[in-house]
Design a protein around this motif. Structure first.
Motif, PDB file in Angstrom:
ATOM      1  N   ALA A   1      -0.192  -0.768  38.470  1.00 14.76           N
ATOM      2  CA  ALA A   1       0.559   0.487  38.497  1.00 14.76           C
ATOM      3  C   ALA A   1       1.626   0.464  39.585  1.00 14.76           C
ATOM      4  N   ASP A   2       1.344  -0.214  40.687  1.00 15.94           N
ATOM      5  CA  ASP A   2       2.337  -0.310  41.764  1.00 15.94           C
ATOM      6  C   ASP A   2       3.568  -1.097  41.309  1.00 15.94           C
ATOM      7  N   GLU A   3       3.342  -2.169  40.550  1.00 12.79           N
ATOM      8  CA  GLU A   3       4.473  -2.937  40.036  1.00 12.79           C
ATOM      9  C   GLU A   3       5.303  -2.085  39.077  1.00 12.79           C
ATOM     10  N   ILE A   4       4.626  -1.327  38.234  1.00 12.20           N
ATOM     11  CA  ILE A   4       5.347  -0.446  37.312  1.00 12.20           C
ATOM     12  C   ILE A   4       6.124   0.613  38.089  1.00 12.20           C
ATOM     13  N   ARG A   5       5.517   1.155  39.121  1.00 13.72           N
ATOM     14  CA  ARG A   5       6.198   2.165  39.935  1.00 13.72           C
ATOM     15  C   ARG A   5       7.459   1.577  40.578  1.00 13.72           C
ATOM     16  N   GLN A   6       7.377   0.319  40.995  1.00 15.40           N
ATOM     17  CA  GLN A   6       8.566  -0.353  41.529  1.00 15.40           C
ATOM     18  C   GLN A   6       9.655  -0.456  40.466  1.00 15.40           C
ATOM     19  N   ALA A   7       9.253  -0.824  39.249  1.00 13.46           N
ATOM     20  CA  ALA A   7      10.222  -0.940  38.163  1.00 13.46           C
ATOM     21  C   ALA A   7      10.849   0.410  37.844  1.00 13.46           C
ATOM     22  N   VAL A   8      10.058   1.461  37.923  1.00 10.04           N
ATOM     23  CA  VAL A   8      10.577   2.813  37.702  1.00 10.04           C
ATOM     24  C   VAL A   8      11.651   3.135  38.740  1.00 10.04           C
ATOM     25  N   ALA A   9      11.410   2.722  39.978  1.00 15.61           N
ATOM     26  CA  ALA A   9      12.387   2.946  41.044  1.00 15.61           C
ATOM     27  C   ALA A   9      13.690   2.194  40.779  1.00 15.61           C
ATOM     28  N   CYS A  10      13.615   1.155  39.960  1.00 16.80           N
ATOM     29  CA  CYS A  10      14.802   0.377  39.588  1.00 16.80           C
ATOM     30  C   CYS A  10      15.488   0.960  38.350  1.00 16.80           C
ATOM     31  N   GLY A  11      14.964   2.066  37.830  1.00 14.34           N
ATOM     32  CA  GLY A  11      15.578   2.723  36.684  1.00 14.34           C
ATOM     33  C   GLY A  11      14.932   2.452  35.343  1.00 14.34           C
ATOM     34  N   GLN A  12      13.837   1.684  35.328  1.00 14.90           N
ATOM     35  CA  GLN A  12      13.162   1.374  34.069  1.00 14.90           C
ATOM     36  C   GLN A  12      12.236   2.530  33.679  1.00 14.90           C
ATOM     37  N   ARG A  13      12.246   2.896  32.392  1.00 16.35           N
ATOM     38  CA  ARG A  13      11.437   4.043  31.955  1.00 16.35           C
ATOM     39  C   ARG A  13      10.480   3.728  30.809  1.00 16.35           C
ATOM     40  N   ALA A  14      10.722   2.658  30.052  1.00 16.82           N
ATOM     41  CA  ALA A  14       9.880   2.334  28.889  1.00 16.82           C
ATOM     42  C   ALA A  14       9.028   1.111  29.201  1.00 16.82           C
ATOM     43  N   PHE A  15       7.710   1.240  28.965  1.00 17.27           N
ATOM     44  CA  PHE A  15       6.775   0.163  29.307  1.00 17.27           C
ATOM     45  C   PHE A  15       5.855  -0.124  28.123  1.00 17.27           C
TER      46      PHE A  15
END
Length: 232
Positions: free
Chosen positions: A44-58
């Motif tokens: 979840a932390d890695e996904i949260r990092q990606a969200v901070a980079c503007g990514q929204r779809a997982f």
């Protein structure tokens, strides 16, 4: 090992640049291609990092991971896609947690998902998975079986058929890559001529996304090029 925030953002930017370049090359708009970050086995932390980079779809392959991560990240406005094989004893988790399902290939699973989709949620967006390369080890329906399953899905009010998905046999030959993706596009176009309002081709991954975009992909599923190679 988890990538640094800067590294992750750089990778996402690089993938988006590849999408932009391929879209321009083949006369398409880059905004018509959604980048789906394949986050299976990632934290979840890695996904949260990606969200901070503007990514929204997982995209997740395991129902238990989908359940856990979507709960932990419920404070974020994310789009959760289930892209793995669907086990009948896991349909409730998917029906409750996913916004999209890319790997539907059986009427029985479709009916379970329909019956288990919460009334307060919109209809579950689904794609039929097609075994476009006729591989015995791959899930998915044969091209000649698509129409029958599409008709069954259309009768289910809690599902919304959006399009088709495929994972062609791996090859480094761009021409062969395009040939497989063109077959899937032709299958989608056949359904459209029969009155199905479809807008989604989920095809292309880290190694073949340019060929997929050339043939009309609207969702590309990218894991390694974003998160790096998995350990173990």
């Amino acid at each position: 090992m988890m990538a640094s925030a800067n590294t992750l953002c750089a990778r996402i930017d690089a993938v988006r640049a590849t999408i932009d370049r391929a879209a321009k090359q083949y006369g398409r708009r880059s905004e018509d291609v959604t980048l789906l970050a394949v986050s299976k086995t990632r934290t979840a932390d890695e996904i949260r990092q990606a969200v901070a980079c503007g990514q929204r779809a997982f995209g997740e392959n395991y129902a238990s991971e989908l359940q856990e991560k979507s709960a932990v990240l419920a404070d974020k406005a994310l789009s959760w896609h289930f892209i793995g094989p669907v086990q009948s004893n896991k349909t409730r988790l998917i029906a409750e947690r996913a916004d999209w399902l890319h790997s539907l290939d059986r009427e029985r699973i479709a009916r379970r998902l329909n019956d288990q989709r919460p009334e307060q949620r919109p209809a579950l967006n689904v794609c039929i998975q097609v075994n476009i390369s006729d591989e015995p080890s791959k899930s998915g329906v044969a091209p000649e079986e698509i129409l029958g399953l599409a008709e069954q899905i259309r009768a289910l009010p809690r599902l919304r058929l959006r399009g088709l998905m495929a994972i062609p046999a791996p090859t480094d030959d761009p021409a062969q890559q395009r040939q497989a993706f063109a077959q899937l596009r032709a299958c989608l176009e056949d359904l459209q001529t029969r009155g199905y309002e479809l807008d989604t081709l989920s095809m292309g991954m880290s190694d073949d996304l340019e060929a997929a975009i050339a043939e009309g992909a609207t969702i590309v599923r990218v894991g390694t090029a974003i998160f790096g190679s998995r350990s173990g």
